[in-house]
Design an enzyme around this catalytic site. Structure first.
Site, PDB file in Angstrom:
ATOM      1  N   GLY A   1     -15.462  17.127  -6.807  1.00  0.00           N
ATOM      2  CA  GLY A   1     -14.176  17.456  -7.737  1.00  0.00           C
ATOM      3  C   GLY A   1     -14.057  16.121  -8.830  1.00  0.00           C
ATOM      4  N   GLY A   2     -14.991  15.300  -8.564  1.00  0.00           N
ATOM      5  CA  GLY A   2     -14.888  14.075  -9.543  1.00  0.00           C
ATOM      6  C   GLY A   2     -13.538  13.389  -9.848  1.00  0.00           C
ATOM      7  CB  THR A   3     -12.316  11.723 -12.743  1.00  0.00           C
ATOM      8  OG1 THR A   3     -13.693  10.956 -12.890  1.00  0.00           O
ATOM      9  CG2 THR A   3     -11.416  10.843 -13.144  1.00  0.00           C
ATOM     10  CB  CYS A   4      -9.635  16.154 -12.773  1.00  0.00           C
ATOM     11  SG  CYS A   4      -8.200  16.944 -12.714  1.00  0.00           S
TER      12      CYS A   4
ATOM     13  CG  HIS B   1      19.821  30.849 -25.409  1.00  0.00           C
ATOM     14  ND1 HIS B   1      20.207  29.788 -25.920  1.00  0.00           N
ATOM     15  CD2 HIS B   1      21.263  31.113 -24.499  1.00  0.00           C
ATOM     16  CE1 HIS B   1      21.164  29.062 -25.614  1.00  0.00           C
ATOM     17  NE2 HIS B   1      21.855  29.808 -24.675  1.00  0.00           N
TER      18      HIS B   1
ATOM     19  CD  GLU C   1     -19.996  14.179  -6.802  1.00  0.00           C
ATOM     20  OE1 GLU C   1     -19.774  14.665  -8.076  1.00  0.00           O
ATOM     21  OE2 GLU C   1     -19.842  12.734  -6.752  1.00  0.00           O
TER      22      GLU C   1
HETATM   23  C1  LIG Z   1      -5.850   8.194 -14.175  1.00  0.00           C
HETATM   24  C2  LIG Z   1      -6.408   9.479 -14.806  1.00  0.00           C
HETATM   25  C3  LIG Z   1      -5.445  10.494 -15.297  1.00  0.00           C
HETATM   26  C4  LIG Z   1      -6.058  11.550 -15.976  1.00  0.00           C
HETATM   27  N1  LIG Z   1      -5.138  12.463 -16.113  1.00  0.00           N
HETATM   28  C5  LIG Z   1      -5.598  13.462 -16.883  1.00  0.00           C
HETATM   29  C6  LIG Z   1      -4.736  14.763 -17.026  1.00  0.00           C
HETATM   30  O1  LIG Z   1      -3.571  14.438 -16.988  1.00  0.00           O
HETATM   31  N2  LIG Z   1      -5.169  15.541 -17.920  1.00  0.00           N
HETATM   32  C7  LIG Z   1      -6.381  15.816 -18.306  1.00  0.00           C
HETATM   33  O2  LIG Z   1      -6.754  16.891 -18.896  1.00  0.00           O
HETATM   34  N3  LIG Z   1      -7.383  14.917 -18.082  1.00  0.00           N
HETATM   35  C8  LIG Z   1      -7.099  13.706 -17.203  1.00  0.00           C
HETATM   36  N4  LIG Z   1      -7.809  12.696 -17.169  1.00  0.00           N
HETATM   37  C9  LIG Z   1      -9.127  12.927 -17.497  1.00  0.00           C
HETATM   38  C10 LIG Z   1     -10.108  13.896 -16.601  1.00  0.00           C
HETATM   39  O3  LIG Z   1      -9.880  13.322 -15.138  1.00  0.00           O
HETATM   40  C11 LIG Z   1     -11.393  13.900 -16.749  1.00  0.00           C
HETATM   41  O4  LIG Z   1     -11.545  14.038 -18.351  1.00  0.00           O
HETATM   42  C12 LIG Z   1     -12.155  15.034 -16.214  1.00  0.00           C
HETATM   43  O5  LIG Z   1     -12.153  14.873 -14.844  1.00  0.00           O
HETATM   44  C13 LIG Z   1     -13.368  15.675 -16.531  1.00  0.00           C
HETATM   45  O6  LIG Z   1     -14.426  15.041 -15.920  1.00  0.00           O
HETATM   46  P1  LIG Z   1     -15.905  15.471 -15.970  1.00  0.00           P
HETATM   47  O7  LIG Z   1     -15.897  16.765 -15.627  1.00  0.00           O
HETATM   48  O8  LIG Z   1     -16.378  15.004 -17.158  1.00  0.00           O
HETATM   49  O9  LIG Z   1     -16.554  14.417 -14.874  1.00  0.00           O
HETATM   50  P2  LIG Z   1     -15.759  13.801 -13.528  1.00  0.00           P
HETATM   51  O10 LIG Z   1     -14.696  14.407 -13.069  1.00  0.00           O
HETATM   52  O11 LIG Z   1     -15.888  12.386 -13.826  1.00  0.00           O
HETATM   53  O12 LIG Z   1     -16.808  13.931 -12.453  1.00  0.00           O
HETATM   54  C14 LIG Z   1     -18.257  13.641 -12.598  1.00  0.00           C
HETATM   55  C15 LIG Z   1     -18.921  13.619 -11.331  1.00  0.00           C
HETATM   56  O13 LIG Z   1     -20.170  13.280 -11.258  1.00  0.00           O
HETATM   57  C16 LIG Z   1     -20.532  12.352 -10.425  1.00  0.00           C
HETATM   58  N5  LIG Z   1     -21.810  11.606 -10.457  1.00  0.00           N
HETATM   59  C17 LIG Z   1     -21.860  10.659 -11.834  1.00  0.00           C
HETATM   60  N6  LIG Z   1     -23.006  10.236 -11.726  1.00  0.00           N
HETATM   61  C18 LIG Z   1     -23.991  10.839 -10.875  1.00  0.00           C
HETATM   62  C19 LIG Z   1     -25.374  10.952 -10.394  1.00  0.00           C
HETATM   63  N7  LIG Z   1     -26.105   9.998 -11.240  1.00  0.00           N
HETATM   64  N8  LIG Z   1     -25.534  11.543  -9.341  1.00  0.00           N
HETATM   65  C20 LIG Z   1     -24.819  12.488  -8.771  1.00  0.00           C
HETATM   66  N9  LIG Z   1     -23.569  12.330  -9.072  1.00  0.00           N
HETATM   67  C21 LIG Z   1     -22.981  11.855 -10.217  1.00  0.00           C
HETATM   68  C22 LIG Z   1     -19.325  11.531  -9.931  1.00  0.00           C
HETATM   69  O14 LIG Z   1     -19.358  11.050  -8.506  1.00  0.00           O
HETATM   70  C23 LIG Z   1     -18.379  12.312 -10.107  1.00  0.00           C
HETATM   71  O15 LIG Z   1     -17.687  13.016  -8.950  1.00  0.00           O
HETATM   72  C24 LIG Z   1      -7.395  11.696 -16.494  1.00  0.00           C
HETATM   73  C25 LIG Z   1      -8.157  10.412 -15.905  1.00  0.00           C
HETATM   74  C26 LIG Z   1      -7.717   9.266 -15.428  1.00  0.00           C
HETATM   75  C27 LIG Z   1      -8.823   8.133 -15.038  1.00  0.00           C
END
Ligand SMILES: Cc1cc2nc3c(=O)[nH]c(=O)nc-3n(C[C@H](O)[C@H](O)[C@H](O)COP(=O)(O)OP(=O)(O)OC[C@H]3O[C@@H](n4cnc5c(N)ncnc54)[C@H](O)[C@@H]3O)c2cc1C
Length: 461
Positions: A41-44, A443, A36
């Site tokens: 935990g990434g984006t979510c 209901h 990582e």
């Molecule tokens: C504002 C916003 C609101 C959202 N709301 C919702 C919602 O309500 N419901 C919903 O279902 N979805 C929602 N989403 C979408 C959701 O966040 C993503 O679909 C979800 O996080 C899945 O992402 P993922 O598992 O593909 O990877 P991500 O969660 O994006 O994680 C990818 C990880 O990989 C790491 N990484 C990337 N490249 C490298 C590399 N080369 N080497 C090492 N690490 C790396 C990154 O740092 C990151 O931590 C929302 C998104 C945003 C931006």
């Protein structure tokens, strides 16, 4: 290769698929490396679903407080929002998830965590922090980031995306949101309810281009009622600094040719984190936008490499990413041939009231040429919505007239994000809609009116 470390599996990225997959693989006795580069935990977890829904909850509280008198509740004095406290609440909830994922992975048996950027160095080799790791199985869960369009002037102004907006602990006086999609609209309503003036600028003719016209028109009405302003069909957009703020120039045919504000949020879509992975070194095929091409079981064009989550372009949601993990784990470990094509599209727009969607839109049903039935009911005719004083929106369902299977639904109204699951589960069961009609519901709920709506369906003209 000399000086390399070998693992049974390597997982790159800790989004919504990677950590769970690592746990299954490690639990099956494999040695797993998890890499990582930023926040666990990434984006979510860090700047997507969890923080936005936490902020939406604060905005809902502010809105309800302003409407308290509608319920016979008196609040003395004006309602104000403490943005530092709003952010602190959001940060605390995010921290719990972020640390939860980090601790889970770091304490996992058979799992080694690397914190750094991973890049392919060969078909089965990845370099991170100068170390070379090798494996017969590499899983990419690298996710995506906000797409920044090549808009004239954007490189000359400071602007917010879904990532740095998470640091905002003050009230922008006038927030301009470029992008009338799901993310832009959630932020628009939230900041309006916090007390900002908000203008959404969208280049399309309607908000959320993929939704039906009646859905987008009602979403717009809901947001306008909150005071959000809209400029649609904004052609030729360009931005420039204007005093301490920003001006968005546009040519919409009617109205002012410019919107000026104090802050700018760019929310025009997301792109995959695949440009810096060294995919070309391994011959992993991507599409024109950089999404990794995968088959129905998420295998890439390179043997021994899978792509899960947003980076494969098959879904853009937490639930689709998690389902990708389930598909890969089932195929690899359970001899269960689960596939992406088993999935029914479903998602929500978390404005208030929310939109819960499942399956096809009305426009898609019409285009398919299927003989269909349609049922629609305004929330003003849903007793629970009336009792709660939240009657905006409507629900709509489409059924195949021949097979009696549900084709799709849109529940835009109070509880819509939850109610839609009662329909979704029947779709997964591949049962006729009459099953819902015969069920006895509680209901008073919004869900209890789904059978009534089904009973009033008419042929889709
Ligand atoms: C504002 C916003 C609101 C959202 N709301 C919702 C919602 O309500 N419901 C919903 O279902 N979805 C929602 N989403 C979408 C959701 O966040 C993503 O679909 C979800 O996080 C899945 O992402 P993922 O598992 O593909 O990877 P991500 O969660 O994006 O994680 C990818 C990880 O990989 C790491 N990484 C990337 N490249 C490298 C590399 N080369 N080497 C090492 N690490 C790396 C990154 O740092 C990151 O931590 C929302 C998104 C945003 C931006």
């Amino acid at each position: 290769m000399a000086d390399s470390k070998r693992y049974d599996s390597i997982v790159i990225g800790t989004g919504q698929a990677g950590p769970s997959l690592a746990a299954r693989l490690a639990g099956a006795g494999m040695s797993v490396a998890v890499i990582e580069r930023k926040r666990f935990g990434g984006t979510c977890v860090n700047n997507g679903c969890i923080p936005t829904k936490t902020l939406v909850a604060s905005a809902y509280a502010a809105s309800l407080a302003r409407r308290a008198a509608d319920y016979g509740v008196r609040i003395a004095g004006p309602i104000t929002v403490d943005m530092k406290a709003v952010k602190a609440r959001k940060d605390a909830i995010v921290r719990r998830s972020n640390e939860g994922v980090e601790n889970w992975l770091k304490n996992m048996n058979n799992c080694t965590v690397y914190e750094g950027h991973a890049r392919f160095e060969g078909p089965r080799a990845v370099r991170v922090n100068g170390e070379l790791l090798e494996s017969e199985r590499i899983f990419l869960n690298v996710g995506g980031r906000a797409f920044v369009p090549p808009m004239p002037g954007l490189d000359q102004v400071s602007f917010l995306t879904n990532a740095n907006v998470m640091d905002v602990d003050f009230l922008p006086e006038h927030l301009i949101v470029i992008g009338g999609g799901y993310i832009g609209l959630e932020f628009a309503q939230m900041y309006r309810r916090f007390g900002s003036r908000v203008t959404v600028v969208e280049k399309g003719t309607q908000l959320m281009g993929r939704e039906d016209d009646d859905v987008t028109a009602t979403v717009r009405e809901i947001l306008e009622k909150d005071g959000v302003e809209f400029r649609l069909q904004a052609e030729c957009m360009a931005v420039e600094k204007r005093g301490a703020g920003v001006a968005v120039r546009l040519d919409c045919g009617t109205g002012d040719r410019e919107v000026t504000g104090t802050h700018l949020l760019v929310a025009v879509g997301r792109g995959p984190n695949t440009d810096d992975l060294g995919l070309e070194a391994v011959g992993i095929a991507t599409d024109s936008r950089g999404f990794i091409q995968v088959d129905d079981q998420l295998r890439t064009s390179a043997p021994g490499v899978w792509a899960l989550g947003d980076c494969n372009g098959k879904g853009a949601f937490t639930h689709t990413s998690y389902n990708d993990y389930e598909i890969v784990a089932a195929n690899l470990l359970d001899n269960d041939p689960r596939r992406v094509s088993d999935r029914i599209p479903t998602y929500a727009l978390f404005i208030d009231p929310p939109l819960g969607r499942a399956g096809m839109t009305e426009a898609e049903v019409r285009k398919s040429g299927k003989k269909a039935l349609i049922g629609k009911r305004p929330m003003t005719r849903v007793s629970r919505a009336v009792e709660k004083g939240e009657t905006q929106g409507f629900m709509k369902i489409l059924v195949d007239a021949e097979t009696r299977r549900i084709l799709g639904a849109a529940i835009l109204g109070v509880g819509g994000d939850e109610v839609v699951h009662s329909i979704l589960d029947v779709m997964y069961a591949d049962a006729p809609y009459t099953v819902i009609q015969r069920a006895v519901h509680i209901h008073p709920t919004v869900t209890e009116l789904v059978p009534t709506m089904l009973g009033e369906m008419k042929p889709l003209a």
